[in-house]
Design a protein around this motif. Structure first.
Motif, PDB file in Angstrom:
ATOM      1  N   GLU A   1       0.903  -1.238  -0.063  1.00 39.49           N
ATOM      2  CA  GLU A   1      -0.033  -0.076  -0.073  1.00 39.49           C
ATOM      3  C   GLU A   1       0.960   1.304  -0.009  1.00 39.49           C
ATOM      4  O   GLU A   1       2.026   1.157   0.627  1.00 39.49           O
ATOM      5  CB  GLU A   1      -0.908  -0.045   1.219  1.00 39.49           C
ATOM      6  N   THR A   2       0.364   2.243  -0.496  1.00 39.23           N
ATOM      7  CA  THR A   2       1.242   3.374  -0.701  1.00 39.23           C
ATOM      8  C   THR A   2       1.454   4.120   0.965  1.00 39.23           C
ATOM      9  O   THR A   2       2.251   4.733   1.242  1.00 39.23           O
ATOM     10  CB  THR A   2       0.511   4.699  -1.217  1.00 39.23           C
ATOM     11  N   ASP A   3       0.283   3.645   1.739  1.00 34.79           N
ATOM     12  CA  ASP A   3       0.420   4.490   3.084  1.00 34.79           C
ATOM     13  C   ASP A   3       0.669   3.403   4.239  1.00 34.79           C
ATOM     14  O   ASP A   3      -0.159   2.605   4.923  1.00 34.79           O
ATOM     15  CB  ASP A   3      -1.184   4.799   3.553  1.00 34.79           C
TER      16      ASP A   3
ATOM     17  N   GLU B   1       2.263   7.861  -7.222  1.00 29.67           N
ATOM     18  CA  GLU B   1       1.773   7.722  -5.766  1.00 29.67           C
ATOM     19  C   GLU B   1       2.566   6.724  -5.120  1.00 29.67           C
ATOM     20  O   GLU B   1       2.212   6.789  -3.846  1.00 29.67           O
ATOM     21  CB  GLU B   1       0.259   7.205  -6.056  1.00 29.67           C
TER      22      GLU B   1
ATOM     23  N   THR C   1       5.363   5.323  -2.487  1.00 30.96           N
ATOM     24  CA  THR C   1       5.902   6.324  -1.776  1.00 30.96           C
ATOM     25  C   THR C   1       7.191   5.686  -1.047  1.00 30.96           C
ATOM     26  O   THR C   1       7.326   4.435  -1.105  1.00 30.96           O
ATOM     27  CB  THR C   1       5.041   6.294  -0.157  1.00 30.96           C
TER      28      THR C   1
ATOM     29  N   SER D   1       5.358  10.669  -1.324  1.00 28.45           N
ATOM     30  CA  SER D   1       5.056  10.117  -2.772  1.00 28.45           C
ATOM     31  C   SER D   1       6.086  10.591  -4.003  1.00 28.45           C
ATOM     32  O   SER D   1       6.606  11.742  -3.599  1.00 28.45           O
ATOM     33  CB  SER D   1       3.697   9.966  -3.137  1.00 28.45           C
TER      34      SER D   1
ATOM     35  N   GLY E   1       4.944   0.984  -1.342  1.00 30.20           N
ATOM     36  CA  GLY E   1       5.030   1.950  -0.419  1.00 30.20           C
ATOM     37  C   GLY E   1       6.078   1.421   0.813  1.00 30.20           C
ATOM     38  O   GLY E   1       6.319   0.069   0.944  1.00 30.20           O
TER      39      GLY E   1
ATOM     40  N   ASN F   1       8.699   2.948   4.301  1.00 29.25           N
ATOM     41  CA  ASN F   1       9.068   3.730   5.332  1.00 29.25           C
ATOM     42  C   ASN F   1       9.935   3.137   6.324  1.00 29.25           C
ATOM     43  O   ASN F   1       9.626   1.860   6.243  1.00 29.25           O
ATOM     44  CB  ASN F   1       7.859   4.555   5.642  1.00 29.25           C
TER      45      ASN F   1
END
Ligand code: NAD
Length: 331
Positions: A129-131, A217, A219, A253, A283, A285
Motif C-alpha cells: 500500500e502507499t500508506d 503515488e 511512497t 510520494s 510503499g 518507510n
C-alpha cells in the motif's frame, strides 16, 4: 587516537563510500579506499587508494591486510530499473565481493566488519500500500525480499551473524533506506529517484512535463548522505550487532518529491506518467525506534535542505557538460 586506527572502505570510488572516506580521514583515521574505479566527480580523500576487483579472493586479502576495521560498501547496484533487469549479475558479483571480503577480513584478523544492507531485504507483502506501516527490523522475516539484490543482502546479513557466532568476527549490519546527495550517479541508469528527478528538472524548461515512472503515488523515505555517513560511523563505534535501519521516517510520494524539486528549481513542472516502467514496491518507510534507542541519534537533515544541495550540484554538473572546456579556458 593514540595510535592511528587503520580502516578499509570498500566501494570508496562510489557515492556513499566516497563521502564516508572523507568523513573518516577528517576524524584522523588512516583510510585505505578500494574500488574498481576512482571516484568520478572529485579526487578521493583516502590516504591510500587501490584499484582492485573485490570479487577476486586474492584482491580481498590484499585489501584487508593490516586493517583494523572494514566498512564494506562495494556492490554492483543501481536504481530500480538496474536492479530489476540485472538479477544474475547482481547476485553473482555481490555474493563474491561480500563473501571474499568477510573471509579475507577474518584471515587477516580484522577487528570489526560493517556490512551495508538495504531496505530491499524487507518482504514485498509488507509494502503493498502507499500508506504503509513503517518497517521495523523484525519485519524482515518470514522473508520475501526484493528478488536478486534484496535476497543477496539478506543472505549476507546471515553470513555476518554466522561469522560473529562461529568465528568471532565482530560485525555490524546497517539497512539503508534511499540515501541521496551530491557526488552520486545522476544519469546512465544507475541513478536513484531523487537524482533522476533532479536531472530531469534541471534539463526541463519552465512549464515542461517530465517523465515519472509509474503513477507517482508510490511512497518512500529519503535520507541525506551526511546523515547516512554519521549513522554508519556511530553504528561502527557502538556494540550493537543486530541489523538496524538507517534512514529518514518521513514518507512522501514520488509526485511530492517532484513538486519539492520543482520548487527548489523555481520551475513549474508537469508530470507525464509511464506505467510500463519499474516502480518497485508500492510503499516503504523506515521505523526508527531501534535507531533512536541504540544510537541515541537519528538523521536530522530535512528533505528540502538535502534536495536543494543535491539539485544545485546536479544542475551545476549538467551546466559544466553543456559549456565546452574552451569556454572556461578563455574566460
Ligand atoms: P555505488 O554504486 O555508488 O558504490 C558502490 C561501489 O562499489 C562503486 O563505486 C563500484 O564501482 C564498487 N564496486 C562494484 N563492484 C566492485 C568490485 N567487484 N570490486 C570493487 N569495487 C566494486 O553505491 P552506493 O549508493 O554508494 O552504495 C554503497 C552500499 O550501500 C552498497 O552496498 C549498496 O548496496 C548499499 N545501499 C545503498 C543504498 C542507497 O540508497 N544508495 C540503499 C541501500 C543499500
Amino acid at each position: 587516537m593514540s595510535q592511528q586506527t587503520k580502516v578499509l572502505v570498500t566501494g570508496a570510488g562510489g557515492f556513499i563510500g566516497h563521502h564516508l572516506t572523507k568523513y573518516l580521514v577528517e576524524r584522523g583515521y588512516f583510510v585505505r579506499g578500494v574500488d574498481i574505479k576512482e571516484p568520478e566527480y572529485e579526487p578521493t580523500a583516502a590516504n591510500e587508494f587501490l584499484l582492485l576487483d573485490l570479487s577476486q579472493a586474492d584482491n580481498c586479502l590484499q585489501a584487508t591486510e593490516g586493517m583494523d576495521e572494514v566498512y564494506g560498501l562495494a556492490a554492483n547496484m543501481g536504481g530500480i530499473g538496474f536492479i530489476e533487469n540485472n538479477k544474475a549479475v547482481i547476485v553473482r558479483d555481490n555474493t563474491l565481493i561480500n563473501l571474499h571480503t568477510i573471509e579475507a577480513a577474518r584471515l587477516n584478523g580484522v577487528k570489526r566488519y560493517l556490512y551495508t544492507s538495504s531496505a530491499c531485504i524487507y518482504p514485498a507483502y509488507k509494502q503493498q500500500e502507499t500508506d504503509v506501516t513503517p518497517l521495523k527490523e523484525s519485519d524482515a522475516y518470514p522473508a520475501d525480499a526484493e528478488d536478486g539484490y534484496g535476497w543477496e543482502k539478506l543472505y549476507m546479513e546471515r553470513v555476518c551473524r554466522h561469522y560473529t557466532e562461529d568465528f568471532g568476527v565482530d560485525t555490524r549490519v546497517v539497512r539503508f533506506h534511499n540515501i541521496f546527495g551530491p557526488l552520486g550517479a545522476y544519469d546512465g541508469g544507475r541513478e536513484k529517484s531523487p537524482a533522476a528527478i533532479c536531472r530531469k528538472i534541471a534539463l526541463a524548461q519552465d512549464g515542461d512535463d517530465i517523465e515519472v515512472w509509474g503513477d507517482g503515488e508510490q511512497t518512500r523515505s529519503y535520507c541525506y548522505v551526511d546523515d547516512c555517513v554519521e549513522g554508519i560511523y556511530r553504528l561502527m563505534k557502538s556494540d550493537y550487532r543486530e541489523p538496524i535501519n538507517l534512514g529518514q521516517d518521513r514518507m512522501i510520494s514520488i509526485n511530492e518529491l517532484v513538486d519539492i524539486v520543482s520548487n527548489i528549481a523555481g520551475k513549474k513542472i508537469g508530470k507525464r506518467y509511464d506505467l510500463t516502467k519499474p516502480q518497485g514496491v508500492r510503499g516503504r518507510n523506515s521505523d526508527n525506534t531501534r535507531l533512536r534507542e541504540v544510537l541515541n541519534w537519528e538523521p536530522s537533515v530535512s528533505l528540502e535542505d538535502g534536495l536543494a544541495i543535491t539539485y544545485r550540484w546536479i544542475a551545476g554538473e549538467l551546466e559544466r557538460q553543456r559549456i565546452p572546456e574552451t569556454a572556461f579556458a578563455a574566460s
